[in-house]
Design an enzyme around this catalytic site. Structure first.
Site, PDB file in Angstrom:
ATOM      1  N   ASP A 137       0.866  -1.166   0.000  1.00  0.00           N
ATOM      2  CA  ASP A 137       0.000   0.000   0.000  1.00  0.00           C
ATOM      3  C   ASP A 137       0.910   1.225   0.000  1.00  0.00           C
ATOM      4  O   ASP A 137       2.083   1.128   0.366  1.00  0.00           O
ATOM      5  CB  ASP A 137      -0.875  -0.014   1.262  1.00  0.00           C
ATOM      6  CG  ASP A 137      -1.703   1.244   1.404  1.00  0.00           C
ATOM      7  OD1 ASP A 137      -2.316   1.656   0.411  1.00  0.00           O
ATOM      8  OD2 ASP A 137      -1.708   1.815   2.505  1.00  0.00           O
TER       9      ASP A 137
ATOM     10  N   ASP B  40      -1.460  -0.719   6.060  1.00  0.00           N
ATOM     11  CA  ASP B  40      -1.591  -0.098   7.381  1.00  0.00           C
ATOM     12  C   ASP B  40      -2.616  -0.790   8.269  1.00  0.00           C
ATOM     13  O   ASP B  40      -2.841  -0.364   9.404  1.00  0.00           O
ATOM     14  CB  ASP B  40      -1.909   1.396   7.252  1.00  0.00           C
ATOM     15  CG  ASP B  40      -3.238   1.658   6.547  1.00  0.00           C
ATOM     16  OD1 ASP B  40      -4.023   0.714   6.386  1.00  0.00           O
ATOM     17  OD2 ASP B  40      -3.476   2.818   6.162  1.00  0.00           O
TER      18      ASP B  40
ATOM     19  N   ASP C 230      -6.843  -1.818   4.286  1.00  0.00           N
ATOM     20  CA  ASP C 230      -6.143  -2.886   3.568  1.00  0.00           C
ATOM     21  C   ASP C 230      -6.466  -4.267   4.125  1.00  0.00           C
ATOM     22  O   ASP C 230      -5.820  -5.253   3.756  1.00  0.00           O
ATOM     23  CB  ASP C 230      -4.626  -2.665   3.648  1.00  0.00           C
ATOM     24  CG  ASP C 230      -4.205  -1.401   2.926  1.00  0.00           C
ATOM     25  OD1 ASP C 230      -4.675  -1.185   1.792  1.00  0.00           O
ATOM     26  OD2 ASP C 230      -3.414  -0.630   3.494  1.00  0.00           O
TER      27      ASP C 230
END
Length: 631
Positions: free
Chosen positions: A336, A517, A521
């Site tokens: 990410d 995080d 996600d």
């Protein structure tokens, strides 16, 4: 090492235990009994019927000391074998048990006593070495507070952690360990968080900040509102997860279990065939002793505990050895962007006032309506305002318009700060500040790349990563900027959580590692081969979702984690091969009469200790992030 010690979770202070004292007493009886047999070889005056006669023929009453030695050290092995048979569990104690009983029935009391002693003593030596590999758990338990100073009825009362409740107010003085997870409601000071993050440099925490149990208050006076205690607190969860890793069943462990079920019947068959061809009971006994595959059974559990413990020391929480095994085979790494490759804390990069306005005026208006907001952009505006000395202004009727921004009234004039829009070749986020419907200016922000992100990416490339990619919900320009800076050729932008998950599904999921995080996600963290979460923010979500958590958010530790996982799997393979080789050679020597039962017991335990020592090497894996080189 015999089967009853296979569960590593039962290890405690072994050398202070009654079991160790029992072993020493049994050991002392052997030379006494052996000497007394040599002094007087006369028979017993008592007639012993049946097959037990062989136990006593040719001995004296005083030589019963040898039998007492067997009872002290051999009976626990036999009891373990019986339990295994009753519970229908894989248990190799029966091999040694049969060997001990065979020695007794053939009148070889000295061999029975020595085999019993060597087997249980070897097990204790293995446990002592294994405890070194489990040092991280002991260290965490040692700093896990058992009491807290609670404010109640105007007094400060020392209570056990079990009696502390969520919502209580706890006092933590300078030099004390924080006993609970809580939020600071008064005070501040330098906090040593190394037990959780591995970061040796203390950080300053003040009112409104969250603290975790197990951290050290160096120099402040703190009052905390309790959020979590005991097993629910962060350090309690870590201890629980590390302990659970001891019994986790990785791929290697499952292979070991499958083959271990065949060991007992195979070795028994070889022992019977040895006796039929040679006619010597001693050879069969030697086969039974050395055929016990304890080193083979130890390979997975001990190596797993060592690796998980070493990761915990570096501030990485691993939920089970199986995740490290998967990580060792991974070749694709997806990331990410926001909060993972970037700091997740945007900073003001430019202020563009409209004609007639100033930088200070634009910031003062924005600061007024953003006051009290926890949004990262609001924090960036406040930080920039403090930097240039912008004067705080009061705002009334502050309201958030979902998806559009935040507004309020400042000095009788309607002020509105638009929601951030990302665009442009620079990948910056821009907000518009209007006053009375007229543009006062624009503020540009950028979420800076983590300083250690390049180190992590380059480290993974050096370790042979075949694919490194970014999967982000941010706009194209912002993602491209980060990808270019980190030299990542594959990147995906403006993706929803579901779309991110679909991209990962195109890969062989077991070989994919996703780092995020731990909040939006979550689907990717759950569905990828290994999900790694940044743990400092939203740690609870990370603990519940990911397979591995970087408690200190140090993404630079990823290459270390991959090296650790590969070392663990490599040592497990070496341990398995070594145990097979030692067992095979020893069984052959025993069957040929070149290895006595007593020497077989010695060789057996040497092999087990060698396996444990190799596993202990995992603990020595260095973390280059903390200034150490890989060993």
């Amino acid at each position: 090492m015999v089967g009853r010690f296979r569960d590593l979770s039962v290890y405690t202070e072994i050398f202070k235990s009654r079991d160790f004292a029992r072993i020493l007493v049994g050991a002392a009886l052997i030379p006494a009994g052996y000497w007394l047999v040599g002094v007087d070889g006369g028979g017993l005056p008592v007639s012993i019927p049946g097959p037990l006669r062989a136990l006593f023929e040719g001995t004296t009453p005083l030589s019963l000391l040898l039998l007492f030695s067997v009872a002290l050290n051999g009976l626990p092995i036999i009891a373990g074998a019986i339990r295994g048979i009753v519970e229908k569990k894989v248990n190799v104690d029966e091999l040694v048990s049969i060997a001990i009983v065979a020695c007794l029935l053939t009148g070889n009391l000295l061999e029975a006593a020595l085999i019993s002693l060597i087997m249980v003593l070897g097990a204790f030596i293995e446990e002592a070495v294994s405890d070194r590999a489990r040092g991280a758990i002991a260290g965490l338990v040692a700093v896990n507070p058992q009491t807290a100073l609670v404010e109640a009825d105007g007094q400060q009362i020392l209570r056990k952690i079990d009696a502390v409740k969520v919502g209580d107010v706890v006092v933590v003085k300078a030099g004390e360990i924080v006993p609970v997870d809580g939020s600071i409601i008064e005070g501040g000071g330098a906090i040593d968080e190394s037990v959780l993050t591995g970061e040796p440099i203390p950080v300053f925490r003040t009112q409104g900040d969250d603290l975790s149990a197990g951290t050290l208050n160096i120099d402040g006076y703190l009052r905390l509102e309790v959020k979590k205690t005991g097993k629910d607190a962060t350090i309690g969860r870590i201890i629980q997860l590390v302990a659970e890793a001891e019994n986790s069943r990785g791929r290697s462990t499952r292979i070991v279990d499958r083959y271990a079920a065949w060991f007992t019947p195979v070795i028994l068959t070889i022992a019977v065939m040895t006796y039929l061809f040679s006619g010597e009971v001693g050879r069969s006994i030697a086969v039974l002793v050395v055929g016990c595959p304890c080193a083979f059974l130890l390979a997975g559990p001990v190596s797993t505990v060592a690796a998980v413990g070493r990761a915990a020391k570096a501030g990485i929480m691993v939920k089970g050895g199986i995740h490290l095994e998967t990580l060792a085979r991974a070749r694709a790494f997806y990331f990410d962007k926001t909060g993972t490759l970037t700091a997740g804390k945007p900073v003001v990069t430019a202020i563009r006032p409209a004609p007639g306005a100033t930088d200070e005026r634009v910031l003062e208006l924005a600061m007024a309506v953003e006051r009290g907001s926890t949004h990262p952009i609001a924090a960036a505006i406040a930080a920039k305002g403090a930097e240039i000395g912008a004067a705080p202004m009061a705002a009334e009727d502050i309201a958030v318009v979902a998806g559009r921004g935040v507004g309020g009234t400042v000095d009788g004039e309607a002020v509105f700060v638009s929601a951030g829009e990302t665009g442009g070749s620079g990948g910056h986020t821009t907000v518009r500040v209007t006053a009375g419907g007229v543009l006062a200016g624009q503020i540009d922000f950028f979420d800076r790349i983590r300083p250690e992100a390049a180190q992590a990416i380059n480290g993974l490339r050096d370790l042979g990563a075949e694919k490194i990619a970014i999967v982000s919900g941010d706009c194209q320009a912002a993602v491209e900027k980060v990808a270019a800076a980190l030299q990542i050729s594959e990147y995906h932008f403006r993706k929803t959580p579901e779309e991110k998950q679909q991209i990962l599904k195109k890969e062989l999921l077991e070989g994919v590692v996703f780092t995020g995080d731990g909040i939006n996600d979550a689907p990717c963290l759950k569905s990828s081969g290994v999900g790694i979460a940044m743990g400092s923010r939203g740690a609870q979500v990370a603990l519940d979702t990911a397979d591995i958590v970087l408690m200190n958010d140090k993404i630079a530790l990823l290459p270390f984690l991959v090296r650790l996982s590969r070392r663990m799997t490599r040592i497990i393979r070496i341990d398995i091969a070594l145990s097979f080789m030692i067992n095979g050679i020893a069984v052959g020597l025993g069957a040929m009469g070149l290895l006595s039962p007593i020497m077989g017991a010695v060789v057996h335990n040497i092999g087990s200790v060698m396996v444990v020592m190799l596993s202990f090497c995992i603990v020595l894996t260095r973390d280059s992030e903390n200034g150490e080189e890989e060993g």
